[in-house]
Design a protein around this motif. Structure first.
Motif, PDB file in Angstrom:
ATOM      1  N   ARG A 111       0.848  -1.194   0.000  1.00  0.00           N
ATOM      2  CA  ARG A 111       0.000   0.000   0.000  1.00  0.00           C
ATOM      3  C   ARG A 111       0.887   1.249   0.000  1.00  0.00           C
ATOM      4  O   ARG A 111       1.919   1.281   0.666  1.00  0.00           O
ATOM      5  CB  ARG A 111      -0.917   0.019   1.221  1.00  0.00           C
ATOM      6  N   ILE A 112       0.462   2.255  -0.731  1.00  0.00           N
ATOM      7  CA  ILE A 112       1.221   3.505  -0.802  1.00  0.00           C
ATOM      8  C   ILE A 112       1.085   4.260   0.518  1.00  0.00           C
ATOM      9  O   ILE A 112      -0.012   4.451   1.031  1.00  0.00           O
ATOM     10  CB  ILE A 112       0.733   4.379  -1.970  1.00  0.00           C
ATOM     11  N   LYS A 113       2.230   4.682   1.080  1.00  0.00           N
ATOM     12  CA  LYS A 113       2.243   5.451   2.325  1.00  0.00           C
ATOM     13  C   LYS A 113       2.358   6.943   2.038  1.00  0.00           C
ATOM     14  O   LYS A 113       1.641   7.756   2.611  1.00  0.00           O
ATOM     15  CB  LYS A 113       3.399   4.985   3.208  1.00  0.00           C
ATOM     16  N   ARG A 114       3.276   7.304   1.154  1.00  0.00           N
ATOM     17  CA  ARG A 114       3.412   8.718   0.777  1.00  0.00           C
ATOM     18  C   ARG A 114       4.222   8.795  -0.518  1.00  0.00           C
ATOM     19  O   ARG A 114       4.906   7.841  -0.897  1.00  0.00           O
ATOM     20  CB  ARG A 114       4.107   9.517   1.872  1.00  0.00           C
ATOM     21  N   ILE A 115       4.125   9.940  -1.183  1.00  0.00           N
ATOM     22  CA  ILE A 115       4.848  10.157  -2.436  1.00  0.00           C
ATOM     23  C   ILE A 115       5.637  11.452  -2.322  1.00  0.00           C
ATOM     24  O   ILE A 115       5.085  12.496  -1.948  1.00  0.00           O
ATOM     25  CB  ILE A 115       3.881  10.243  -3.634  1.00  0.00           C
ATOM     26  N   ASP A 116       6.927  11.391  -2.622  1.00  0.00           N
ATOM     27  CA  ASP A 116       7.741  12.610  -2.687  1.00  0.00           C
ATOM     28  C   ASP A 116       7.473  13.279  -4.033  1.00  0.00           C
ATOM     29  O   ASP A 116       7.648  12.646  -5.081  1.00  0.00           O
ATOM     30  CB  ASP A 116       9.223  12.280  -2.548  1.00  0.00           C
ATOM     31  N   THR A 117       7.069  14.527  -4.027  1.00  0.00           N
ATOM     32  CA  THR A 117       6.648  15.184  -5.265  1.00  0.00           C
ATOM     33  C   THR A 117       7.694  16.134  -5.850  1.00  0.00           C
ATOM     34  O   THR A 117       7.499  16.676  -6.943  1.00  0.00           O
ATOM     35  CB  THR A 117       5.348  15.976  -5.024  1.00  0.00           C
ATOM     36  N   ASP A 118       8.811  16.351  -5.154  1.00  0.00           N
ATOM     37  CA  ASP A 118       9.790  17.344  -5.601  1.00  0.00           C
ATOM     38  C   ASP A 118      10.298  17.060  -7.009  1.00  0.00           C
ATOM     39  O   ASP A 118      10.381  17.968  -7.852  1.00  0.00           O
ATOM     40  CB  ASP A 118      10.978  17.399  -4.624  1.00  0.00           C
ATOM     41  N   ARG A 119      10.656  15.806  -7.273  1.00  0.00           N
ATOM     42  CA  ARG A 119      11.228  15.475  -8.589  1.00  0.00           C
ATOM     43  C   ARG A 119      10.206  15.732  -9.690  1.00  0.00           C
ATOM     44  O   ARG A 119      10.548  16.278 -10.755  1.00  0.00           O
ATOM     45  CB  ARG A 119      11.672  14.003  -8.599  1.00  0.00           C
ATOM     46  N   ILE A 120       8.961  15.351  -9.459  1.00  0.00           N
ATOM     47  CA  ILE A 120       7.939  15.529 -10.488  1.00  0.00           C
ATOM     48  C   ILE A 120       7.712  17.017 -10.756  1.00  0.00           C
ATOM     49  O   ILE A 120       7.671  17.455 -11.920  1.00  0.00           O
ATOM     50  CB  ILE A 120       6.624  14.844 -10.067  1.00  0.00           C
ATOM     51  N   PHE A 121       7.566  17.809  -9.700  1.00  0.00           N
ATOM     52  CA  PHE A 121       7.331  19.243  -9.899  1.00  0.00           C
ATOM     53  C   PHE A 121       8.524  19.907 -10.591  1.00  0.00           C
ATOM     54  O   PHE A 121       8.352  20.813 -11.421  1.00  0.00           O
ATOM     55  CB  PHE A 121       7.047  19.934  -8.562  1.00  0.00           C
TER      56      PHE A 121
END
Length: 400
Positions: A111-121
């Motif tokens: 199950r997904i706990k969290r996603i780091d979004t820095d790279r995508i942004f």
């Protein structure tokens, strides 16, 4: 606008379809929108990888299976980025490790706990289309994990929530959510909209359009979904909290033949027995569905429940290994069963819906083995060979 688009395996199954998806994403990009694309493995690649693994080892370790299966999505995203570059559009492919998509440690069912979004942004700020692997994540030990069949839907919804996206579109080989699987019920009709709760029940009970965890996440974070076809431009089905159309008694019929019934007989009729039974199964990450317990007689009782067919052998072996000898008489698994369900928020306010379903199955000679109900669904266990007949009978009885 920031739009997340998810495409299933059939949508990227060959060169022509990859190029078609690339063009659709580029059209969105050229409107000035930021685009994040989530892809499944191409075509039947996941099935082929599973077959290859079992040819090498009939019982492969789950860690190594996840390591293997994640290569399917990595192939898809790399090919898609190449396709977009060939069309003159900047794009970058990212796997779960590069995004940093953190999951639990449960191989094959994480199950997904969290996603780091820095790279995508960061990539979006450079006006690139970002293409992310679906179905996979990374645990705290940097091992690859997979989210279970249909997990790319969950990836897309989780990304839409984490990125605060303006839209989340799920593209499949069908043009929306139907009142039943149109391959099994020829009279099935496409729904313009459906509630999260109804969609969650349909997904859990066998409708293969959306992964049930993706619907859970969408409801939790208020992500409005649109399910549509990657092969046409037709409007799809909107999945949301409240719908504008008059609420029908029943929204759909679902069938699921990926089921097995486990029966444990001769259990002691005393407090704690059910806890001990299901606790040992929970420790093996075996998901339990319908549960039926008989009325205790002579100090004994029987418990039957359903699991996915692939978990049947593990469930039986776990019970035999961990329940004390003499605490039960016998345990066995039956795999020739299927679930058939009617789903609809209208069930809450209408009496007699279950009886109407049971009458429809009686009229076509379908025997019911187990029954389970909730506020918005009635599920029965029938012989696997009777599943399609039962689905059609229920669909006709409720005039869907």
């Amino acid at each position: 606008m920031l739009i997340v688009k998810k495409f299933g395996g059939t949508s990227v199954g060959n060169k022509e379809r990859i190029l078609n998806v690339a063009k659709r994403c580029i059209e969105e990009y050229q409107k000035g929108n930021d685009v994040v694309v989530v892809l499944s493995a191409m075509g039947k690649m996941t099935d082929e990888l599973i077959a290859m693994a079992k040819d090498i080892n009939p019982n492969p370790p789950k860690r190594e299976m996840d390591m293997l299966l994640t290569t399917g999505e990595q192939t898809s995203v790399a090919m898609m980025a190449m396709a977009m570059h060939s069309m003159g559009i900047p794009a970058v492919s990212l796997n779960a490790f590069q995004v940093a998509m953190h999951t639990t440690h449960a191989y094959s069912n994480a199950r997904i706990k969290r996603i780091d979004t820095d790279r995508i942004f960061n990539e979006l700020e450079q006006r690139k289309i970002v293409i992310v692997t679906g179905f996979q994540g990374v645990d705290r030990y940097d091992n690859y994990t997979t989210l279970g069949r249909g997990g790319s839907d969950t990836t897309a919804v989780a990304l839409a929530a984490a990125l605060n996206a303006d839209a989340c579109e799920i593209y499949t080989d069908v043009d929306g959510v139907y009142t039943a699987d149109p391959r099994k019920v020829t009279t099935a009709k496409k729904l313009q909209e459906i509630t999260y709760d109804e969609m969650l029940e349909m997904a859990t009970l066998g409708a293969g359009v959306l992964h049930n965890r993706s619907v859970e996440l969408a409801k939790k974070h208020g992500v409005q979904l649109v399910v549509r076809s990657s092969l046409t431009k037709e409007e799809g089905t909107v999945v949301k909290e409240r719908i504008m159309m008059p609420q029908a008694e029943i929204s759909g019929v679902a069938g699921d033949d990926d089921a097995a019934r486990i029966s444990v007989t001769g259990l002691e009729d005393e407090p704690g027995v059910a806890f001990r039974l299901f606790n040992i199964l929970a420790k093996k990450n075996i998901n339990i569905d319908i549960i039926l317990q008989s009325v205790g007689q002579n100090g004994k009782k029987d418990i039957s429940f359903t699991v996915k067919e692939e978990d049947a052998k593990l469930a039986v072996n776990t019970i035999k290994e961990h329940l004390p000898l003499g605490s039960y008489t016998d345990v066995d698994a039956t795999t020739d069963v299927a679930k058939v369900s009617i789903i609809g928020s209208g069930l809450i306010g209408h009496s007699g819906m279950a009886a109407r379903m049971f009458e429809a199955l009686y009229e076509v000679g379908v025997n019911i083995r187990m029954i389970s109900t909730s506020e918005i669904r009635v599920t029965v266990i029938v012989d696997r060979d009777d599943m399609v007949k039962a689905m059609n009978a229920a669909h006709e009885a409720f005039e869907l």
